[in-house]
Design a protein around this motif. Structure first.
Motif, PDB file in Angstrom:
ATOM      1  N   HIS A  99       0.866  -1.178   0.000  1.00  0.00           N
ATOM      2  CA  HIS A  99       0.000   0.000   0.000  1.00  0.00           C
ATOM      3  C   HIS A  99       0.902   1.227   0.000  1.00  0.00           C
ATOM      4  CE1 HIS A  99      -3.936   2.089   0.864  1.00  0.00           C
ATOM      5  NE2 HIS A  99      -3.030   3.043   0.869  1.00  0.00           N
ATOM      6  N   HIS A 101       2.255   4.840  -2.376  1.00  0.00           N
ATOM      7  CA  HIS A 101       1.791   5.853  -3.317  1.00  0.00           C
ATOM      8  C   HIS A 101       2.971   6.371  -4.123  1.00  0.00           C
ATOM      9  CE1 HIS A 101      -2.276   6.056  -1.703  1.00  0.00           C
ATOM     10  NE2 HIS A 101      -1.732   5.895  -0.516  1.00  0.00           N
ATOM     11  N   HIS A 232      -5.469  -1.079   5.799  1.00  0.00           N
ATOM     12  CA  HIS A 232      -5.532  -0.355   7.082  1.00  0.00           C
ATOM     13  C   HIS A 232      -6.429  -1.047   8.109  1.00  0.00           C
ATOM     14  CE1 HIS A 232      -4.266   2.634   4.126  1.00  0.00           C
ATOM     15  NE2 HIS A 232      -5.500   2.794   3.668  1.00  0.00           N
ATOM     16  N   ASP A 362       1.695   2.499   3.700  1.00  0.00           N
ATOM     17  CA  ASP A 362       1.038   3.713   3.221  1.00  0.00           C
ATOM     18  C   ASP A 362       1.995   4.900   3.129  1.00  0.00           C
ATOM     19  OD1 ASP A 362      -0.885   5.309   2.147  1.00  0.00           O
ATOM     20  OD2 ASP A 362      -2.322   5.110   3.788  1.00  0.00           O
TER      21      ASP A 362
HETATM   22 ZN   LIG Z   1      -2.968   5.132   1.035  1.00  0.00          ZN
END
Ligand SMILES: [Zn+2]
Length: 470
Positions: A99, A101, A232, A362
């Motif tokens: 996860h 970006h 998450h 993340d």
């Molecule tokens: Zn994210």
């Protein structure tokens, strides 16, 4: 409905061209071609398809793939091979950030930096969960060896009610995502009555759909719909709150933070059973919440050495977010600690019960510097009770299974992509040993640690200059 526009794609082409032009000798990716042969000799290989190590082994890489693995002396090292002395070192598969970006194309320098920060830490695969219209093209250029970066799996932009307003729009939305080159549907905030149609359309098109569990859908419906991944631990905490509990009409907060005092860990076995039945993957991103809820001070977090690689605007945004969260009732120390402990317990119960788990932090959200954040995430997983080896499985073998490509990467065997990390110490003994690198191989391209450090120093120096000029 469209997932992007052609002018954005043209913008990316320009950005990537600029990236390659300005990158200089060390930054320009050289495709690993048929003729490139590299041999790691004398390695302790951690194949990651089993727990043991293969001592005194040779791994031959040719054209970006692993060509041979076997005991030293038994595997022929071609005369033209670039020999890497791996004696006394551990060789393991590259890691996946499931996860993460990747920025859009507007700031080509930042995009180039982020891609390098990932690979510099041995992160050779990223499931990019904030798709941009330019990302399928970027994925293809990385795969072709034209841009240095982790192999990407690219999600659509967030599904929103604007993109998928009703059930009738679901099939078209999935088809449009497919034809725009995306690999999965990123959920999103779709309306609860639209969710089943979207799930059905995604299954029919064999297109994974994952990320959040949209507001109003709930864990049970998402698992019943066999959502591909939940990231998450979204909606798990709400599920732990017994149906008859009095929530006082209070919003559940940030991943259930405002209901933590109502959660009953006795409901975890049922959450596990439902997750197993659905086959849904979880990408816990413990660090996403812990970086807001941990007792560590903001000064300590923003003082971490890797912050030097992040532009000031990003760092300032993280500090602002933490300040806002620190003022919330559900993030006062006691409640915050309960939230952290409960999420770690969720991971332990789901993992030990056999639910599929993949590593993800993340990045770059909340103090998660791309690549570097994976080490914090792994340390949190170990603190939650996983052994270092189990934590490593979530970042190597499991992501390849999750993406349906177990023969492509994530383990060390002939035919696998040559994404490798060479370490000075055994990461099974201490997960922090993952940072004692001798080098990283990205799709057959070898980056010795000295080169990695030189380039990281150049990024830090540029960020510092930009800080001063602001
Ligand atoms: Zn994210």
């Amino acid at each position: 409905m469209t997932w992007g526009s052609t002018h954005r794609i043209r913008g990316l082409r320009r950005a990537v061209a600029a990236l390659v032009l300005c990158a200089g000798a060390t930054a320009t990716a050289q495709p690993a071609s048929e003729g490139d042969v590299v041999a790691f000799v004398g390695a302790r290989v951690l194949p990651m398809d089993r727990e043991g190590e293969l001592a005194d082994h040779t791994v031959v890489v040719r054209g970006g793939r692993i060509a041979a693995v076997g005991p030293d002396g038994e595997v022929e090292v071609p005369a033209d091979a670039h020999r890497i002395d791996a004696a006394g070192r551990w060789l393991m598969p590259g890691l996946a950030e499931m996860h993460g970006h990747v920025p859009g194309p507007d700031d080509a320098q930042y995009l180039e930096d982020v891609l390098f920060l990932y690979v510099s830490n041995g992160v050779t695969t990223v499931r990019n969960m904030a798709g941009h219209a330019s990302h399928p093209d970027l994925r293809d250029r990385i795969a072709a060896g034209q841009v240095l970066g982790p192999q990407l799996t690219v999600a659509t932009p967030w599904v929103t009610p604007e993109r998928v307003p009703d059930a009738a729009a679901a099939e078209g939305a999935v088809a449009a995502a497919r034809s725009a080159g995306f690999d999965l549907i990123k959920l999103g905030t779709v309306a609860p009555e639209v969710y089943p149609a979207l799930a059905q359309a995604a299954h029919a098109a064999d297109m994974p759909f994952g990320g959040h569990v949209p507001d109003g859908v709930g864990l049970v419906a998402a698992l019943d719909a066999r959502q591909s991944s939940i990231d998450h631990f979204d909606r798990y905490l709400e599920f732990l709150v017994p149906p008859d509990a009095d929530t006082g009409e209070r919003d559940p907060g940030f991943f259930g933070s405002a209901w933590v005092h109502l959660a009953d860990p006795g409901r975890l076995p049922e959450a596990l059973a439902r997750t197993l039945a659905a086959g849904t993957w979880n990408v816990p991103t413990l660090s996403l919440v812990e970086h807001l809820a941990s007792p560590e001070s903001t000064e300590a977090l923003i003082g971490r050495p890797e912050m030097r690689y992040m532009p000031r605007r990003v760092r300032d945004g993280w500090v602002r977010s933490r300040t806002e969260f620190a003022a919330r009732e559900d993030f006062q120390p006691e409640a915050a600690q309960r939230l952290v402990a409960l999420r770690r317990q969720m991971l332990k119960v789901l993992h030990d019960g056999g639910a599929p788990i993949a590593l993800g932090s993340d990045a770059p959200q909340f103090f998660n510097v791309p690549g570097f954040s994976i080490h914090h995430e792994l340390a949190m997983m170990v603190a939650a009770g996983l052994t270092p080896y189990e934590a490593l499985v979530t970042g190597t073998r499991n992501p390849a299974r999750m993406l349906g490509r177990p023969d492509d990467f994530g383990t060390i065997a002939p035919g696998r992509r040559a994404d490798l990390i060479l370490l000075e110490a055994d990461p099974r003994a201490d997960i922090a040993h993952l940072q004692r690198r001798a080098g990283v191989m990205v799709a057959g391209r070898w980056l010795p640690e000295a080169d990695i450090q030189r380039r990281l120093a150049a990024i830090a120096a540029r960020v510092e200059r930009e800080d001063l000029s602001e």
